[in-house]
Design a protein around this motif. Structure first.
Motif, PDB file in Angstrom:
ATOM      1  N   VAL A  37       0.866  -1.167   0.000  1.00  0.00           N
ATOM      2  CA  VAL A  37       0.000   0.000   0.000  1.00  0.00           C
ATOM      3  C   VAL A  37       0.906   1.222   0.000  1.00  0.00           C
ATOM      4  N   GLN A  38       0.870   1.974  -1.079  1.00  0.00           N
ATOM      5  CA  GLN A  38       1.706   3.160  -1.197  1.00  0.00           C
ATOM      6  C   GLN A  38       0.895   4.366  -0.756  1.00  0.00           C
ATOM      7  N   THR A  39       1.233   4.931   0.394  1.00  0.00           N
ATOM      8  CA  THR A  39       0.476   6.064   0.920  1.00  0.00           C
ATOM      9  C   THR A  39       1.072   7.404   0.496  1.00  0.00           C
ATOM     10  N   LEU A  40       2.308   7.397   0.060  1.00  0.00           N
ATOM     11  CA  LEU A  40       2.964   8.624  -0.383  1.00  0.00           C
ATOM     12  C   LEU A  40       3.190   8.541  -1.887  1.00  0.00           C
ATOM     13  N   ASN A  41       2.476   9.360  -2.648  1.00  0.00           N
ATOM     14  CA  ASN A  41       2.569   9.321  -4.102  1.00  0.00           C
ATOM     15  C   ASN A  41       3.488  10.383  -4.680  1.00  0.00           C
TER      16      ASN A  41
END
Length: 159
Positions: A129-133
């Motif tokens: 889960v990538q929370t920082l794009n």
């Protein structure tokens, strides 16, 4: 910065909601504005199809664009983009002029490396889960990266 993005523009005199709607509907153009670098803001238009073509490459959001207008060229970055909520239609674009000698502050896309070979995902059924794009960075325009790659020894199976 490895990509050369070039966009043709035209000056526009008509401003306002009605004029912008006519531009989009009848001429296939996107109203836009160019501002910054201690110069007056300019109202311009760009072709919808040309801007959509540039947007196929996600590096456009963190790259210098050469804006050609009336025989003049200026270096700009895409600062903001307004899209129609339901259609594949661009409503407005904001471009900020940049100076080659002055640092600029902008956001750059973050990508994760080796997602497909991550031990936790591949062997243990987990998910990433990538929370920082994106990250906000400050640099000279010539040093602006297309994206920032994050790697982890755990993702690649190392210790």
């Amino acid at each position: 910065m490895s990509n050369d993005f070039i966009l043709n523009a035209e000056a526009r005199a008509d401003v306002g909601k009605g004029a912008s709607r006519r531009l989009r509907r009848q001429a296939g153009k996107v109203p836009a504005i160019v501002y910054g670098d201690n110069q007056a803001a300019e109202n311009i238009t760009v072709m919808h199809k040309d801007l959509m073509k540039l947007l196929e490459n996600d590096a456009i959001f963190s790259s210098i664009i050469t804006l050609k207008q009336d025989g003049n060229e200026q270096a700009v970055i895409l600062k903001d983009l307004h899209r129609h909520p339901a259609k594949s239609l661009l409503l407005h674009a904001d471009f900020m002029r940049v100076s080659k000698t002055r640092k600029l502050q902008t956001k750059v896309i973050v990508r994760l490396a080796n997602e497909d070979s991550c031990v936790g995902v591949k062997m243990q059924g987990g998910s990433i889960v990538q929370t920082l794009n994106e990250l906000e960075i400050s640099c000279l325009p010539g040093d602006l990266p297309d994206f920032i790659v994050l790697t982890s020894a755990y993702w690649t199976g190392g210790t």
